[in-house]
Design an enzyme around this catalytic site. Structure first.
Site, PDB file in Angstrom:
ATOM      1  N   GLU A 249       0.849  -1.199   0.000  1.00 22.50           N
ATOM      2  CA  GLU A 249       0.000   0.000   0.000  1.00 22.50           C
ATOM      3  C   GLU A 249       0.873   1.233   0.000  1.00 22.50           C
ATOM      4  O   GLU A 249       2.010   1.185   0.443  1.00 22.50           O
ATOM      5  CB  GLU A 249      -0.841   0.059   1.289  1.00 22.50           C
ATOM      6  CG  GLU A 249      -1.829  -1.027   1.423  1.00 22.50           C
ATOM      7  CD  GLU A 249      -2.498  -0.968   2.793  1.00 22.50           C
ATOM      8  OE1 GLU A 249      -2.664   0.134   3.343  1.00 22.50           O
ATOM      9  OE2 GLU A 249      -2.828  -2.036   3.300  1.00 22.50           O
ATOM     10  N   LYS A 251       2.271   4.591   1.504  1.00 25.42           N
ATOM     11  CA  LYS A 251       2.455   5.055   2.872  1.00 25.42           C
ATOM     12  C   LYS A 251       2.132   6.540   2.918  1.00 25.42           C
ATOM     13  O   LYS A 251       2.822   7.352   2.315  1.00 25.42           O
ATOM     14  CB  LYS A 251       3.889   4.816   3.327  1.00 25.42           C
ATOM     15  CG  LYS A 251       4.106   5.201   4.776  1.00 25.42           C
ATOM     16  CD  LYS A 251       5.498   4.819   5.235  1.00 25.42           C
ATOM     17  CE  LYS A 251       5.616   4.938   6.747  1.00 25.42           C
ATOM     18  NZ  LYS A 251       5.355   6.284   7.247  1.00 25.42           N
ATOM     19  N   PHE A 341      -6.817   1.362   6.776  1.00 25.90           N
ATOM     20  CA  PHE A 341      -5.953   0.249   6.360  1.00 25.90           C
ATOM     21  C   PHE A 341      -6.040  -0.994   7.231  1.00 25.90           C
ATOM     22  O   PHE A 341      -5.469  -2.017   6.895  1.00 25.90           O
ATOM     23  CB  PHE A 341      -4.502   0.706   6.194  1.00 25.90           C
ATOM     24  CG  PHE A 341      -3.898   1.406   7.386  1.00 25.90           C
ATOM     25  CD1 PHE A 341      -3.599   0.717   8.542  1.00 25.90           C
ATOM     26  CD2 PHE A 341      -3.621   2.770   7.322  1.00 25.90           C
ATOM     27  CE1 PHE A 341      -3.021   1.358   9.622  1.00 25.90           C
ATOM     28  CE2 PHE A 341      -3.048   3.431   8.397  1.00 25.90           C
ATOM     29  CZ  PHE A 341      -2.756   2.712   9.558  1.00 25.90           C
ATOM     30  N   ARG A 416       6.439  -3.888  17.065  1.00 23.64           N
ATOM     31  CA  ARG A 416       7.126  -3.481  15.844  1.00 23.64           C
ATOM     32  C   ARG A 416       7.821  -4.723  15.322  1.00 23.64           C
ATOM     33  O   ARG A 416       8.722  -5.242  15.955  1.00 23.64           O
ATOM     34  CB  ARG A 416       8.145  -2.382  16.134  1.00 23.64           C
ATOM     35  CG  ARG A 416       8.800  -1.832  14.875  1.00 23.64           C
ATOM     36  CD  ARG A 416       9.907  -0.853  15.176  1.00 23.64           C
ATOM     37  NE  ARG A 416       9.461   0.386  15.786  1.00 23.64           N
ATOM     38  CZ  ARG A 416       8.904   1.402  15.136  1.00 23.64           C
ATOM     39  NH1 ARG A 416       8.698   1.300  13.839  1.00 23.64           N
ATOM     40  NH2 ARG A 416       8.542   2.494  15.770  1.00 23.64           N
ATOM     41  N   LYS A 422       8.145  -1.013   6.128  1.00 23.89           N
ATOM     42  CA  LYS A 422       8.060   0.221   5.337  1.00 23.89           C
ATOM     43  C   LYS A 422       9.288   0.375   4.454  1.00 23.89           C
ATOM     44  O   LYS A 422      10.385  -0.081   4.807  1.00 23.89           O
ATOM     45  CB  LYS A 422       7.900   1.435   6.249  1.00 23.89           C
ATOM     46  CG  LYS A 422       9.004   1.633   7.242  1.00 23.89           C
ATOM     47  CD  LYS A 422       8.724   2.856   8.102  1.00 23.89           C
ATOM     48  CE  LYS A 422       9.555   2.811   9.376  1.00 23.89           C
ATOM     49  NZ  LYS A 422       9.416   3.948  10.230  1.00 23.89           N
TER      50      LYS A 422
HETATM   51  P1  AMP Z   1       6.644   5.286  10.756  1.00 29.04           P
HETATM   52  O1  AMP Z   1       5.942   6.266  11.635  1.00 29.04           O
HETATM   53  O2  AMP Z   1       7.556   5.903   9.729  1.00 29.04           O
HETATM   54  O3  AMP Z   1       7.287   4.160  11.525  1.00 29.04           O
HETATM   55  O4  AMP Z   1       5.560   4.549   9.839  1.00 29.04           O
HETATM   56  C1  AMP Z   1       4.469   3.884  10.374  1.00 29.04           C
HETATM   57  C2  AMP Z   1       3.254   4.743  10.207  1.00 29.04           C
HETATM   58  O5  AMP Z   1       2.895   4.881   8.849  1.00 29.04           O
HETATM   59  C3  AMP Z   1       2.022   4.180  10.828  1.00 29.04           C
HETATM   60  O6  AMP Z   1       1.986   4.444  12.199  1.00 29.04           O
HETATM   61  C4  AMP Z   1       0.920   4.917  10.072  1.00 29.04           C
HETATM   62  O7  AMP Z   1       0.621   6.115  10.765  1.00 29.04           O
HETATM   63  C5  AMP Z   1       1.558   5.320   8.769  1.00 29.04           C
HETATM   64  N1  AMP Z   1       0.928   4.755   7.561  1.00 29.04           N
HETATM   65  C6  AMP Z   1       0.761   5.436   6.419  1.00 29.04           C
HETATM   66  N2  AMP Z   1       0.196   4.691   5.478  1.00 29.04           N
HETATM   67  C7  AMP Z   1      -0.029   3.475   6.012  1.00 29.04           C
HETATM   68  C8  AMP Z   1      -0.587   2.269   5.511  1.00 29.04           C
HETATM   69  N3  AMP Z   1      -1.019   2.161   4.268  1.00 29.04           N
HETATM   70  N4  AMP Z   1      -0.639   1.211   6.365  1.00 29.04           N
HETATM   71  C9  AMP Z   1      -0.175   1.314   7.632  1.00 29.04           C
HETATM   72  N5  AMP Z   1       0.353   2.433   8.157  1.00 29.04           N
HETATM   73  C10 AMP Z   1       0.441   3.510   7.355  1.00 29.04           C
END
Ligand code: AMP
Length: 583
Positions: A249, A251, A341, A416, A422
């Site tokens: 998906e 991000k 999501f 986590r 990601k």
């Molecule tokens: P990070 O904060 O960089 O660790 O990335 C994780 C965060 O990405 C999650 O907590 C969500 O807020 C965000 N996110 C954005 N798009 C998505 C998606 N398609 N699925 C899950 N999380 C997402």
């Protein structure tokens, strides 16, 4: 337990900076706490009257607490202010005045914790005309029944200055040691905590009904679930090698929302478990309109959307409305959409144990199509090229990158791991992902910057094993004047004369800052470092960020414990050099 006994524990906790000692003191305190006081004691330890997700606040700033002190000790606000200015702490002022006054009783004559907690809760619930006056009178009446040490801690609660340095993991360890004499219950307690986010509830259940009853605590509408988080891998190949076939998906760089619906009531929680319903009126309405199920918990990313240019705006813009007074206007000018999501709970059923593909199917069935809540699009990828198509598409649309999801994985609250991975865009000479750091101090600047009182920031990352923050870099260049000013404003309430209990740093900043303010930082690389303590272990050097720059303030959606962990830094160090997109 008498409140004065609790106050002695508070002072012992405050004097300790060693994690093990904190746990020992907590275990001793909890061991003596009766079952019907364990929840209130836990909330008070965190300077609160309820779990973080319940917005129960005493609602009295410094000024009114000073009025209460003045009234309790029969003097005036000017006198209290003088002492406050001299001592730098409203609690210390109350303690000094209590010690001099004729009113303060001996410690053995103070009320019980239970009663103090009930009174404070009553004060928090006072509303309507004349409520400020009643709050002042009630706090004054309570103070008059407390010994000096108790008065000091009581006054720190309403002004948010009761900082004992005990984080949630430390409290869970304290529970385990109190009940089992060791850490053996920690995992089971943590599971319940990840699903209910309410430490007081867990303590009370453990004390009143035992650990089996804690095992039965599970997801419920109204208690935010600690969100599942993503790991990083450096490339499409690495992701598919790890996950096998995966859902991919976009991000979105927005605000993570966990939407809870029960009947016609909707609550929206942030990633750091705060009730943010008021900030997202259009999403709450959208949930009512688009989700016919009686009860549901689902997650998505809220993003500001500019209907004129058909553009999705970054996190920064989305969170601006947090500070806007008129949210309704903001909702019209910059309407948000929620890209849903995941689904955690539907019509009374906890569906987190189901595999991702099934949850996703259920999510699709849950949401009726309309404008506000959209299903985030996904594609099942077997080949790296398929994953990269989504990635390139995302980057072209101005988004950050992609999320890949393991098809058969459950939703793991608070975890986590590689269920979600990601992959973000990185420019040449940049780390692939930003690092969420906590400000732990600042160093006075010279010249122009000294006007803002800050020359460089000392920042750290989180070490969850020990529940401490360890230094990782200094950020000295690249901030605009406005950003320096903002840093200064945000840090001001957290300035500390000594090194805060949960901070580990060899470098000595000019001013220490309690680890509260989370910033997102982009750096060129991670290097080994003899001066930074993140990852330092005996003879082993620590890790540092090279050429760090501030990207955004993240305290709107991240608690200090949500910042990047030392373990993640070590992993990112190992992944350096790999490219997301093959050259
Ligand atoms: P990070 O904060 O960089 O660790 O990335 C994780 C965060 O990405 C999650 O907590 C969500 O807020 C965000 N996110 C954005 N798009 C998505 C998606 N398609 N699925 C899950 N999380 C997402």
């Amino acid at each position: 337990m008498l409140f004065s006994e609790l106050a002695v524990y508070f002072s012992r906790l405050e004097e300790t900076t060693k994690r093990n000692a904190l746990v020992e003191i907590l275990a001793e305190l909890f061991g003596k706490t009766p079952p019907d006081e364990i929840a209130s004691t836990t909330y008070l330890l965190q300077g609160r009257l309820a779990p973080f997700f319940k917005p129960v606040e005493i609602g009295m700033g410094e000024k009114y607490v000073m009025d209460a002190i003045a009234r309790a000790y029969e003097t005036d606000r000017d006198e209290v202010r003088k002492r406050f200015d001299r001592l730098g702490d409203i609690g210390a002022a109350a303690r000094e005045m209590a010690a001099e006054s004729q009113v303060a009783p001996a410690p053995e004559h103070t009320p019980e914790v239970r009663e103090v907690f009930e009174r404070l809760t009553g004060i928090a619930g006072t509303t309507g005309a004349g409520s400020v006056e009643r709050k002042v009178a009630d706090v004054a009446a309570l103070l008059a029944r407390l010994d000096p040490l108790s008065a000091m801690y009581l006054c720190r609660v309403p002004v948010g200055r009761l900082r004992l340095g005990v984080g949630d993991p430390t409290i869970l360890d304290g529970y385990s040691f109190a009940k089992a004499g060791d850490k053996s219950l920690r995992k089971r307690l943590e599971r319940a905590y990840n699903e209910t986010s309410d430490l007081g509830l867990i303590g009370q259940t453990l004390w009143q009904q035992g650990i089996e009853a804690v095992d039965a605590l599970t997801i419920r509408v109204g208690n935010p679930v600690r969100p599942a988080l993503a790991e990083r891998l450096p490339s499409a190949d690495a992701i598919l090698a790890k996950l096998g076939r995966a859902a991919v998906e976009k991000k979105f760089d927005g605000f993570r929302c966990q939407v809870h619906k029960l009947g016609d009531e909707v609550k929206i929680y942030s990633r750091n478990l705060e009730d943010m319903t008021g900030m997202f009126p259009e999403i709450a309405q959208g949930a009512l309109k688009q989700v016919p199920a009686h009860s549901a918990i689902f997650e998505g990313e809220a993003l500001a959307y500019n209907p004129l240019s058909d553009e999705y705006l970054p996190f920064q813009e989305t969170t601006k409305r947090r500070r806007k007074h008129n949210i309704e206007n903001a909702a019209q000018e910059l309407p948000l959409r929620l890209f849903a999501f995941d689904l955690l709970y539907a019509d009374g059923e906890n569906i987190t144990p189901l595999p991702y593909v099934e949850r996703r199917e259920r999510l699709k069935g849950l949401i009726q199509p309309d404008d506000t809540i959209l299903l985030s699009e996904e594609r099942i990828a077997t080949e790296p090229s398929e994953l990269l198509e989504v990635f390139n598409d995302a980057i072209q649309g101005g988004l950050e990158g992609i999320m890949a999801k393991k098809l058969d994985a459950p939703y793991q609250a608070g975890g986590r791991n590689f269920n979600w991975v990601k992959l973000k865009r990185a420019q040449a000479g940049e780390l692939q992902d930003t690092v969420d750091c906590v400000i732990i101090g600042y160093i006075y600047g010279r010249g122009k910057r000294s006007a803002f009182g800050v020359g460089a920031l000392l920042v750290g990352v989180y070490d969850p094993d020990r529940d401490v923050f360890r230094s990782i870099t200094k950020i000295g260049t690249g901030l605009t004047d406005a950003e320096w000013r903002e840093v200064r404003e945000r840090c001001e309430p957290y300035i500390s004369e000594e090194k805060p209990a949960r901070v580990e740093s060899i470098l000595q900043p000019s001013v220490w800052v309690e680890p509260e303010v989370v910033i997102e930082v982009l750096a060129d690389e991670i290097t080994r470092s003899p001066v930074h303590t993140a990852g330092m272990n005996g003879e082993k050097q620590g890790y540092a960020l090279r050429f760090p720059r501030l990207i955004s303030f993240r305290d709107a959606d991240k608690r200090p414990e949500d910042s990047t962990t030392v373990g993640e830094i070590v992993e990112m160090y190992g992944q350096q050099g790999a490219k997301a997109v093959p050259a």
